[in-house]
Design a protein around this motif. Structure first.
Motif, PDB file in Angstrom:
ATOM      1  N   PRO A 142       0.842  -1.207   0.000  1.00  0.00           N
ATOM      2  CA  PRO A 142       0.000   0.000   0.000  1.00  0.00           C
ATOM      3  C   PRO A 142       0.869   1.246   0.000  1.00  0.00           C
ATOM      4  O   PRO A 142       1.967   1.274   0.564  1.00  0.00           O
ATOM      5  CB  PRO A 142      -0.782  -0.130   1.322  1.00  0.00           C
ATOM      6  CG  PRO A 142       0.091  -0.965   2.196  1.00  0.00           C
ATOM      7  CD  PRO A 142       0.787  -1.927   1.276  1.00  0.00           C
ATOM      8  N   GLY A 143       0.371   2.289  -0.661  1.00  0.00           N
ATOM      9  CA  GLY A 143       1.034   3.578  -0.606  1.00  0.00           C
ATOM     10  C   GLY A 143       2.220   3.772  -1.528  1.00  0.00           C
ATOM     11  O   GLY A 143       2.709   4.888  -1.672  1.00  0.00           O
TER      12      GLY A 143
ATOM     13  N   ARG B 274       0.776  -2.542  -9.762  1.00  0.00           N
ATOM     14  CA  ARG B 274       0.418  -2.424  -8.346  1.00  0.00           C
ATOM     15  C   ARG B 274      -0.807  -3.280  -8.056  1.00  0.00           C
ATOM     16  O   ARG B 274      -1.792  -3.260  -8.814  1.00  0.00           O
ATOM     17  CB  ARG B 274       0.088  -0.983  -7.985  1.00  0.00           C
ATOM     18  CG  ARG B 274       1.262  -0.050  -7.854  1.00  0.00           C
ATOM     19  CD  ARG B 274       0.793   1.305  -7.323  1.00  0.00           C
ATOM     20  NE  ARG B 274       0.271   1.200  -5.958  1.00  0.00           N
ATOM     21  CZ  ARG B 274      -0.354   2.191  -5.321  1.00  0.00           C
ATOM     22  NH1 ARG B 274      -0.570   3.355  -5.942  1.00  0.00           N
ATOM     23  NH2 ARG B 274      -0.790   2.028  -4.089  1.00  0.00           N
TER      24      ARG B 274
ATOM     25  N   MET C 235      -3.386  -4.832  -4.618  1.00  0.00           N
ATOM     26  CA  MET C 235      -3.704  -4.855  -3.194  1.00  0.00           C
ATOM     27  C   MET C 235      -4.580  -6.079  -2.929  1.00  0.00           C
ATOM     28  O   MET C 235      -5.790  -6.058  -3.145  1.00  0.00           O
ATOM     29  CB  MET C 235      -4.415  -3.562  -2.767  1.00  0.00           C
ATOM     30  CG  MET C 235      -4.855  -3.532  -1.292  1.00  0.00           C
ATOM     31  SD  MET C 235      -3.603  -4.070  -0.095  1.00  0.00           S
ATOM     32  CE  MET C 235      -2.242  -2.973  -0.461  1.00  0.00           C
TER      33      MET C 235
ATOM     34  N   ASN D 191      -5.962  -9.291  -0.265  1.00  0.00           N
ATOM     35  CA  ASN D 191      -6.367  -9.320   1.143  1.00  0.00           C
ATOM     36  C   ASN D 191      -6.270 -10.740   1.697  1.00  0.00           C
ATOM     37  O   ASN D 191      -6.080 -11.708   0.958  1.00  0.00           O
ATOM     38  CB  ASN D 191      -7.769  -8.722   1.345  1.00  0.00           C
ATOM     39  CG  ASN D 191      -8.865  -9.488   0.625  1.00  0.00           C
ATOM     40  OD1 ASN D 191      -8.637 -10.518   0.007  1.00  0.00           O
ATOM     41  ND2 ASN D 191     -10.084  -8.985   0.707  1.00  0.00           N
TER      42      ASN D 191
ATOM     43  N   MET E  15      -6.410   3.068  -5.570  1.00  0.00           N
ATOM     44  CA  MET E  15      -5.713   1.989  -4.884  1.00  0.00           C
ATOM     45  C   MET E  15      -5.782   2.144  -3.360  1.00  0.00           C
ATOM     46  O   MET E  15      -5.915   1.152  -2.633  1.00  0.00           O
ATOM     47  CB  MET E  15      -4.261   1.909  -5.336  1.00  0.00           C
ATOM     48  CG  MET E  15      -4.071   1.297  -6.712  1.00  0.00           C
ATOM     49  SD  MET E  15      -4.680  -0.419  -6.861  1.00  0.00           S
ATOM     50  CE  MET E  15      -3.526  -1.281  -5.805  1.00  0.00           C
ATOM     51  N   ASP E  16      -5.712   3.364  -2.859  1.00  0.00           N
ATOM     52  CA  ASP E  16      -5.818   3.569  -1.414  1.00  0.00           C
ATOM     53  C   ASP E  16      -7.223   3.252  -0.913  1.00  0.00           C
ATOM     54  O   ASP E  16      -7.401   2.788   0.218  1.00  0.00           O
ATOM     55  CB  ASP E  16      -5.428   4.999  -1.044  1.00  0.00           C
ATOM     56  CG  ASP E  16      -3.967   5.295  -1.353  1.00  0.00           C
ATOM     57  OD1 ASP E  16      -3.118   4.453  -1.035  1.00  0.00           O
ATOM     58  OD2 ASP E  16      -3.685   6.358  -1.923  1.00  0.00           O
TER      59      ASP E  16
ATOM     60  N   THR F 128      -7.380  -0.399  -0.411  1.00  0.00           N
ATOM     61  CA  THR F 128      -6.774  -0.764   0.862  1.00  0.00           C
ATOM     62  C   THR F 128      -7.807  -0.701   1.988  1.00  0.00           C
ATOM     63  O   THR F 128      -7.883  -1.598   2.835  1.00  0.00           O
ATOM     64  CB  THR F 128      -5.597   0.175   1.195  1.00  0.00           C
ATOM     65  OG1 THR F 128      -4.598   0.058   0.176  1.00  0.00           O
ATOM     66  CG2 THR F 128      -4.981  -0.170   2.539  1.00  0.00           C
TER      67      THR F 128
ATOM     68  N   GLY G 148      -8.665  -4.400   1.539  1.00  0.00           N
ATOM     69  CA  GLY G 148      -7.387  -4.815   2.104  1.00  0.00           C
ATOM     70  C   GLY G 148      -7.437  -4.928   3.618  1.00  0.00           C
ATOM     71  O   GLY G 148      -7.002  -5.925   4.202  1.00  0.00           O
ATOM     72  N   SER G 149      -7.992  -3.916   4.278  1.00  0.00           N
ATOM     73  CA  SER G 149      -8.054  -3.888   5.740  1.00  0.00           C
ATOM     74  C   SER G 149      -9.372  -4.407   6.299  1.00  0.00           C
ATOM     75  O   SER G 149      -9.430  -4.826   7.458  1.00  0.00           O
ATOM     76  CB  SER G 149      -7.842  -2.450   6.251  1.00  0.00           C
ATOM     77  OG  SER G 149      -6.578  -1.961   5.877  1.00  0.00           O
TER      78      SER G 149
ATOM     79  N   SER H 138      -3.079   5.283   4.386  1.00  0.00           N
ATOM     80  CA  SER H 138      -2.534   4.671   3.163  1.00  0.00           C
ATOM     81  C   SER H 138      -2.023   5.736   2.213  1.00  0.00           C
ATOM     82  O   SER H 138      -0.951   5.569   1.591  1.00  0.00           O
ATOM     83  CB  SER H 138      -3.615   3.826   2.487  1.00  0.00           C
ATOM     84  OG  SER H 138      -3.139   3.240   1.300  1.00  0.00           O
ATOM     85  N   ARG H 139      -2.735   6.841   2.082  1.00  0.00           N
ATOM     86  CA  ARG H 139      -2.323   7.907   1.162  1.00  0.00           C
ATOM     87  C   ARG H 139      -1.039   8.611   1.609  1.00  0.00           C
ATOM     88  O   ARG H 139      -0.377   9.244   0.809  1.00  0.00           O
ATOM     89  CB  ARG H 139      -3.457   8.935   1.043  1.00  0.00           C
ATOM     90  CG  ARG H 139      -4.593   8.477   0.141  1.00  0.00           C
ATOM     91  CD  ARG H 139      -5.741   9.456   0.140  1.00  0.00           C
ATOM     92  NE  ARG H 139      -6.735   9.083  -0.864  1.00  0.00           N
ATOM     93  CZ  ARG H 139      -7.944   9.588  -0.926  1.00  0.00           C
ATOM     94  NH1 ARG H 139      -8.347  10.479  -0.029  1.00  0.00           N
ATOM     95  NH2 ARG H 139      -8.782   9.208  -1.863  1.00  0.00           N
TER      96      ARG H 139
END
Length: 266
Positions: A98-99, A117, A119, A121, A165-166, A169, A173-174, A263-264
């Motif tokens: 991430p990021g 890129r 992401m 999970n 993408m963030d 996340t 992702g989270s 994330s950003r």
């Protein structure tokens, strides 16, 4: 697929990806090489999967046509500095950090290579993952199709714009952590009502799994599906009222926005 696959890093996520790719038959074990810092871990992975191993990341970088870098974000710069002189313009580098933006990769690598890129999970560990993907300028449609096909062994994939993408996340992702907390809370309530704990986990987890499947397979709005469960003056609408009063909806949004903000700024 006649491509050699490399993994730098084989923690929980890397292992889930390795297992999914191998079990799908999309890469034979002898055409995959993995590296990590611990010889013991590598020997265990070799015994488990039959893949080639090395404690030297440079060996993997030189071997792979498609190279997954599956290390913690804080180690990315170190790993890329170590291997960048071995990377070619034909290789595909796949990130799960991430990021770390595509521009960041260009700056660290010192040139514009094929970078994708992603992401993923943790549900990838049970082949129910969700992965967002975006591609650098040099990545072709064929390159992206190759990587998506590989990842289909453990996850569904969606190609998105990099600026999202963030958001990925935060939303996938989270979010398994949020769902696990929700399942645990429901199970705790069931235990308080007299149900054995393991049985409570099963009831709660299967209800979440089935509910998610209804959203995906019916195409109905989640609010409409919620209303289908809430009979007038029934038990469910009273429970929903309590959740709304306690701020469940606003808490989830606030938690996700916090994740997005972090994330950003990684």
């Amino acid at each position: 697929m006649e491509k050699k696959i490399g993994f730098i890093g084989c923690g929980n996520m890397g292992t889930a990806m390795i297992q999914g790719i191998l079990e799908s038959g999309k890469c034979p074990p002898q055409e995959m090489m993995i590296s990590c810092r611990t010889k013991k871990t590598l020997e265990e992975k070799k015994a488990q999967f039959g893949v080639q191993i090395s404690t030297d990341n440079r060996d993997v970088a030189a071997f792979a046509d498609i190279l997954f870098v599956a290390v913690k974000p804080q180690f990315y710069a170190e790993v890329l500095e170590e291997i960048k002189d071995l990377l070619t313009e034909e290789q595909i580098l796949v990130s799960i950090a991430p990021g770390k933006t595509l521009v960041w990769f260009d700056e660290v690598l010192g040139r514009n290579l094929k970078v994708i890129r992603t992401m993923p999970n943790t549900p990838s560990m049970v082949k129910e993952g969700m992965m967002g993907m975006c591609a650098g300028a040099r990545v072709t449609d064929e390159d992206m199709a190759l990587v998506r096909d590989l990842c289909s062994g453990f996850s569904q994939t969606e190609v998105i714009s990099e600026h999202l993408m963030d958001v990925v996340t935060a939303v996938s992702g989270s979010s398994p952590a949020y769902v696990f907390m929700f399942i645990e809370a429901m199970a705790d309530a069931a235990v308080a009502g007299g149900m054995p704990r393991q049985q409570a986990y099963k009831f709660a987890a299967q209800a979440v799994l089935g509910s998610a499947k209804m959203v995906l397979e019916t195409g109905k709005h989640p609010g409409e599906l919620k209303d289908m469960v809430c009979s007038p003056a029934g038990t469910t609408i009273q429970a929903v009222r309590v959740l709304e009063e306690k701020g469940m909806r606003s808490s989830v949004i606030e938690a996700m926005m916090k994740c997005l903000d972090i994330s950003r700024n990684m």
